[in-house]
Motif scaffolding. Structure first.
Motif, PDB file in Angstrom:
ATOM      1  N   SER A  89       0.028  -0.230  -4.818  1.00 50.96           N
ATOM      2  CA  SER A  89      -0.462   1.144  -4.934  1.00 50.96           C
ATOM      3  C   SER A  89      -1.453   1.138  -6.097  1.00 50.96           C
ATOM      4  O   SER A  89      -1.621   0.128  -6.786  1.00 50.96           O
ATOM      5  N   ARG A  90      -2.097   2.282  -6.292  1.00 50.12           N
ATOM      6  CA  ARG A  90      -3.059   2.353  -7.391  1.00 50.12           C
ATOM      7  C   ARG A  90      -2.374   2.032  -8.730  1.00 50.12           C
ATOM      8  O   ARG A  90      -2.960   1.393  -9.609  1.00 50.12           O
ATOM      9  N   PRO A 131      -6.744  -2.577   4.805  1.00 50.40           N
ATOM     10  CA  PRO A 131      -6.407  -1.227   4.337  1.00 50.40           C
ATOM     11  C   PRO A 131      -5.689  -0.460   5.436  1.00 50.40           C
ATOM     12  O   PRO A 131      -6.052  -0.528   6.614  1.00 50.40           O
ATOM     13  N   PRO A 133      -2.983   0.534   0.527  1.00 47.69           N
ATOM     14  CA  PRO A 133      -3.703   1.803   0.664  1.00 47.69           C
ATOM     15  C   PRO A 133      -5.219   1.571   0.592  1.00 47.69           C
ATOM     16  O   PRO A 133      -5.683   0.700  -0.164  1.00 47.69           O
ATOM     17  N   ASP A 170      -7.618   2.968  -0.884  1.00 43.97           N
ATOM     18  CA  ASP A 170      -8.333   3.141  -2.147  1.00 43.97           C
ATOM     19  C   ASP A 170      -8.249   1.933  -3.072  1.00 43.97           C
ATOM     20  O   ASP A 170      -9.042   1.801  -4.002  1.00 43.97           O
ATOM     21  N   GLU A 230       5.429   7.782  -3.019  1.00 43.14           N
ATOM     22  CA  GLU A 230       4.747   8.866  -2.317  1.00 43.14           C
ATOM     23  C   GLU A 230       4.943   8.811  -0.807  1.00 43.14           C
ATOM     24  O   GLU A 230       4.777   9.826  -0.118  1.00 43.14           O
ATOM     25  N   ARG A 231       5.289   7.638  -0.257  1.00 42.29           N
ATOM     26  CA  ARG A 231       5.371   7.489   1.203  1.00 42.29           C
ATOM     27  C   ARG A 231       6.785   7.130   1.653  1.00 42.29           C
ATOM     28  O   ARG A 231       6.976   6.429   2.639  1.00 42.29           O
ATOM     29  N   ALA A 287      -3.648   3.447   5.993  1.00 43.23           N
ATOM     30  CA  ALA A 287      -3.166   4.726   5.474  1.00 43.23           C
ATOM     31  C   ALA A 287      -1.843   5.128   6.100  1.00 43.23           C
ATOM     32  O   ALA A 287      -1.004   5.780   5.469  1.00 43.23           O
ATOM     33  N   ASP A 288      -1.623   4.743   7.342  1.00 44.39           N
ATOM     34  CA  ASP A 288      -0.423   5.117   8.084  1.00 44.39           C
ATOM     35  C   ASP A 288       0.269   3.837   8.546  1.00 44.39           C
ATOM     36  O   ASP A 288      -0.312   3.032   9.297  1.00 44.39           O
TER      37      ASP A 288
END
Length: 391
Positions: A236-237, A282, A263, A265, A306-307, A284-285
């Protein structure tokens, strides 16, 4: 298998009645214990031998003799007079010679004071010898090897070993949760002709020899397409390093094709930071991964929270074997029922704090904790620790 002290003593009695000789078994035990010392300390140094009057002391003396034969300096610390020694121990003492050289490092201490037949608090002069061993470890950085069991284990006065070599089989007291600090690394030396009783604990102590066959040498013409496709869902970031470590480990472990899903980003930054063998995708889902073909999927390191709901849904539907770690474990701790009917094997790898969130210990031993969890959920659990448990 794991035996109680009483079971081990009975197994030895049966072996001796069938023709096994104590001296032969002692020779095997000492030879293999010396080999273990040399595994950790390849260059000869100084060996201080603390030995009692029983056969445990004889095991230590045989170990020292084998070390002396390859150049180790031997110093004997006996706690009893020669007249008090068991006949076989006295014989082994007569076969060893004390040597002294200018080389003091590495410093190895052999603990052969008390065996599995001892009970109660150690008495003098053994108690003083135990304190001497611990002082050498604390003040001179001695590496301590206990023969069969750290002397005084379970008592107030106990040897703190760096490694313990169990003879024949591991003993129950060696794997107790409170024993790990004193036992250190645990190795088992099989003794020919000594067999476990039918009612022995069927759990196994896994050593390198037990696992080596799982990673056989590869053929000269093997290519990456034959070595498995692994997906890593991580990072993650806030925690990009976890994704980097996990995907690199998959490559180093021998996976042929490794894809790291991250992710969107952070994908560009990780692509530049990773070893070139890792492919970055990458996503997202996580549902986008479900239709792709992988031999195994690792999920969790550095994901963040977050997920969580997406992670639980993914694990409920994914048809590939999954290794569940770190934040994926935290995600399922809120709803562990997602493990009940998974379409493929699941391996959970929690450390104790993650395990507590997932399934409270409630005063169980670590083994009871593991067994209760795998009885409740159809998964494999690897409970991390100084003595990792798998069930």
């Amino acid at each position: 298998m794991i035996l109680s002290a009483a079971q081990m003593l009975e197994a030895e009695r049966i072996a001796f009645s069938a023709g096994a000789k104590a001296e032969d078994l002692m020779e095997i035990a000492g030879r293999e214990a010396a080999r273990l010392v040399r595994q950790f300390h390849p260059k000869p140094g100084r060996c201080v031998v603390f030995f009692g009057k029983g056969h445990n002391g004889g095991d230590a003396l045989v170990t020292a003799r084998h070390l002396a034969e390859v150049g180790w300096s031997i110093e004997l610390q006996k706690s009893f007079s020669d007249f008090d020694l068991a006949p076989l121990t006295a014989k082994q003492l007569g076969r060893i010679w004390k040597t002294r050289s200018e080389v003091d490092r590495p410093l190895v201490v052999l603990d052969g004071l008390l065996g599995i037949g001892a009970s109660g608090e150690p008495r003098e002069p053994v108690a003083t010898a135990i304190r001497h061993i611990n002082a050498l470890r604390a003040t001179e950085a001695a590496w301590v090897l206990a023969l069969d069991i750290p002397s005084g284990l379970g008592s107030e006065v106990c040897v703190q070993a760096d490694a313990t070599v169990a003879l024949g089989f591991a003993k129950k007291q060696l794997i107790a949760d409170a024993a790990t600090h004193f036992v250190g690394r645990l190795a088992v030396i099989p003794l020919p002709g000594v067999y476990a009783p039918s009612d022995a604990d069927r759990a196994e102590i896994l050593q390198s020899d037990d696992l080596r066959s799982l990673l056989p040498p590869r053929g000269f013409d093997t290519h990456k397409g034959q070595c498995g496709r692994v997906a890593v869902i991580a990072g993650s970031r806030k925690y990009p390093g976890a994704a980097r470590l996990c995907s690199t480990a998959a490559v180093k472990a021998g996976a042929g094709l490794v894809t790291l899903f991250v992710p969107p980003d952070i994908a560009p930054a990780l692509s530049a930071a990773l070893i070139p063998e890792v492919m970055v995708s990458p996503v997202a889902d996580l549902r986008e991964i479900l239709d792709q073909k992988f031999d195994a999927i690792a999920i969790g390191p550095g994901l963040g929270r977050e997920r969580d709901e997406m992670v639980r849904a993914f694990l409920s539907e994914c048809s590939a074997p999954c290794i569940i770690d770190a934040d994926a474990l935290n995600a399922i701790s809120a709803a562990p029922s997602c493990l009940k009917n998974t379409p493929a094997p699941r391996l959970l790898t929690p450390h104790p704090l993650e395990m507590e969130r997932l399934f409270p210990q409630n005063f169980r031993t670590r083994r009871e904790w593991l067994e209760a969890f795998v009885s409740a959920y159809p998964v494999t659990l690897l409970l991390k620790g100084a003595r990792t448990l798998v069930g």
